[in-house]
Design a protein around this motif. Structure first.
Motif, mmCIF file in Angstrom:
data_model
loop_
_atom_site.group_PDB
_atom_site.id
_atom_site.type_symbol
_atom_site.label_atom_id
_atom_site.label_comp_id
_atom_site.label_asym_id
_atom_site.label_seq_id
_atom_site.Cartn_x
_atom_site.Cartn_y
_atom_site.Cartn_z
ATOM 1 N N HIS A 85 -14.914 -3.360 10.798
ATOM 2 C CA HIS A 85 -14.088 -2.166 10.641
ATOM 3 C C HIS A 85 -13.979 -1.500 12.009
ATOM 4 O O HIS A 85 -14.969 -1.437 12.747
ATOM 5 N N GLY A 94 -4.536 -6.047 13.740
ATOM 6 C CA GLY A 94 -5.627 -6.378 12.833
ATOM 7 C C GLY A 94 -5.776 -7.855 12.582
ATOM 8 O O GLY A 94 -6.640 -8.279 11.805
ATOM 9 N N SER A 126 -10.887 -3.249 2.729
ATOM 10 C CA SER A 126 -10.239 -1.936 2.822
ATOM 11 C C SER A 126 -10.767 -0.960 1.779
ATOM 12 O O SER A 126 -10.641 0.254 1.951
ATOM 13 N N THR A 143 -11.690 1.576 14.670
ATOM 14 C CA THR A 143 -10.645 2.534 15.026
ATOM 15 C C THR A 143 -10.445 2.424 16.535
ATOM 16 O O THR A 143 -11.398 2.597 17.304
ATOM 17 N N SER A 170 -9.763 2.986 10.734
ATOM 18 C CA SER A 170 -8.326 2.796 10.525
ATOM 19 C C SER A 170 -7.968 1.369 10.116
ATOM 20 O O SER A 170 -6.964 1.149 9.433
ATOM 21 N N THR A 171 -8.752 0.390 10.534
ATOM 22 C CA THR A 171 -8.420 -1.018 10.284
ATOM 23 C C THR A 171 -9.693 -1.789 9.969
ATOM 24 O O THR A 171 -10.786 -1.408 10.391
ATOM 25 N N CYS A 172 -9.541 -2.889 9.233
ATOM 26 C CA CYS A 172 -10.694 -3.757 8.978
ATOM 27 C C CYS A 172 -10.230 -5.202 8.865
ATOM 28 O O CYS A 172 -9.046 -5.479 8.644
ATOM 29 N N SER A 173 -11.164 -6.123 9.015
ATOM 30 C CA SER A 173 -10.863 -7.552 8.954
ATOM 31 C C SER A 173 -11.983 -8.277 8.242
ATOM 32 O O SER A 173 -13.167 -8.029 8.505
#
Length: 386
Positions: A52, A189, A28, A54, A39-42
């Protein structure tokens, strides 16, 4: 025992704080060039990879950036969605690598069998804005996908392998390369591998970092300061020796554990090599092992070889300190935790260096006072004789 207990408490507190921070901030806090934001990551659990994205449920548009760290210009990377099942066959892949002329190639490839050469072809869904970059041993694929499935959970596969004459070759068929697949929930996520594991590899990296930073980077320098300066105070003898041994043995034990986790991480990532970090780690561990072993052949204080043993002990000890501190910063660059951790370690080093400088001044004055007192006694004795 009290000093050992305090050391263990410090290790536990630092470990808990570091784990709580890095587990939540590993991807992040990553900053993309051009202020690009997702908007999101893993943190994907294998192959040093991160995703990453959206996602817009209304338009079923998925904008992604797939990052693979620790790779080289002689390797390819890929991220794919499998619309029909979990696994490699049927995957719709995005592939990227750096060509021999230095330019990047990014393209789509439908995987129709296990013997694929990642030939270019259209996917089962539209792909736009496909591009890739390579810098500092990190390769990133960017793309926007127009999904055809209404579900927010998809099957993902990610991979990396060798290049030959600007053509992808077969990736390893053991270890992380056959575990890098699973499901991804675009809304929550949550990322799971086919075995149900999540971020075990990331946790191993954090454990490896904490153990080595505390052992080689904090306890070892502290033990050296005790041996060099505290022993000059008459009231500290022999307590300084036991404090020194406690710090150094605690550092060695934690360092061995850290070295072991490093070997474990290396076995999990056969295609990823941090040559400098690994080489420095092996050098530190080898020198530390020699240093500890030499304690069993330490001559007595009045032995004619004791001075040579002391020179060796100082030389190897300071060598361990220099190499280990350099390698800790190398490890921080690889792990990329929140910036506060690098600043915190720099603060610890500055504190230890300031303490050493202060003690250096105090010890210098003590030695000077002893010499002056000795000279006065000698002069007084001479006058009495005369």
């Amino acid at each position: 025992m009290g000093a050992t207990r305090r050391c263990m408490v410090i290790v536990g507190v630092l470990f808990a704080l570091f784990m709580s921070s890095t587990s939540a901030q590993s991807c992040s806090k990553y900053k993309f060039a051009g202020n690009k934001v997702f908007s999101t990551c893993s943190d994907l659990p294998y192959l040093n990879s991160y995703l990453h994205w959206t996602y817009s449920p209304s338009s079923q548009s998925l904008e992604i950036a797939f990052r693979c760290m620790g790779t080289s210009s002689s390797r390819w990377v890929s991220w794919a969605i499998n619309p029909t099942s979990q696994g490699m066959v049927g995957s719709q892949a995005l592939v990227a690598f750096q060509k021999s002329d230095g330019t990047m190639r990014a393209y789509t490839s439908p995987i129709k069998g296990y013997q694929t050469r990642l030939q270019e072809g259209d996917l089962s869904f539209p792909v736009s804005d496909l591009s890739a970059i390579y810098s500092n041993n990190e390769m990133i694929i960017f793309a926007t996908l127009k999904l055809q499935n209404s579900s927010s959970t998809l099957n993902q596969v990610w991979q990396e392998g060798p290049l030959s004459n600007d053509s992808p070759r077969m990736h390893p068929t053991t270890g992380p390369n056959v575990q890098s697949m699973g499901t991804l929930n675009l809304l929550s996520g949550e990322s799971k591998t086919t075995a149900g594991a999540s971020s075990s590899k990331l946790k191993s990296k954090n454990i490896h970092g904490v153990l080595n930073a505390v052992s080689w980077g904090i306890l070892m320098p502290l033990g050296a300061i005790i041996a060099r300066y505290v022993k000059e105070f008459p009231l500290a003898d022999p307590a300084w020796f036991y404090l020194h041994v406690t710090c150094q043995l605690s550092a060695f034990i934690l360092g061995v554990a850290g070295f072991g986790t490093g070997l474990h991480l290396g076995s999990q990532s056969p295609g990823v090599t941090y040559a400098v970090h690994r080489g420095l780690g092996i050098a530190v561990f080898t020198l530390a092992l020699v240093q500890v072993s030499a304690l069993f052949i330490r001559p007595k204080k009045d032995h004619k070889w004791r001075s040579y043993w002391n020179y060796y002990h100082y030389l190897v000890g300071y060598g361990i300190l220099g190499i280990s501190i350099a390698n800790i910063f190398k490890g921080l660059d690889i792990l990329s935790p929140a910036k506060i951790w690098k600043r915190a370690y720099i603060g610890i080093l500055v504190t230890l260096a300031s303490l050493a400088l202060l003690l250096e001044v105090i010890v210098w004055f003590l030695k000077r006072s002893k010499r002056s007192a000795g000279a006065d006694r000698s002069s007084h004795g001479t006058n009495e004789t005369v």
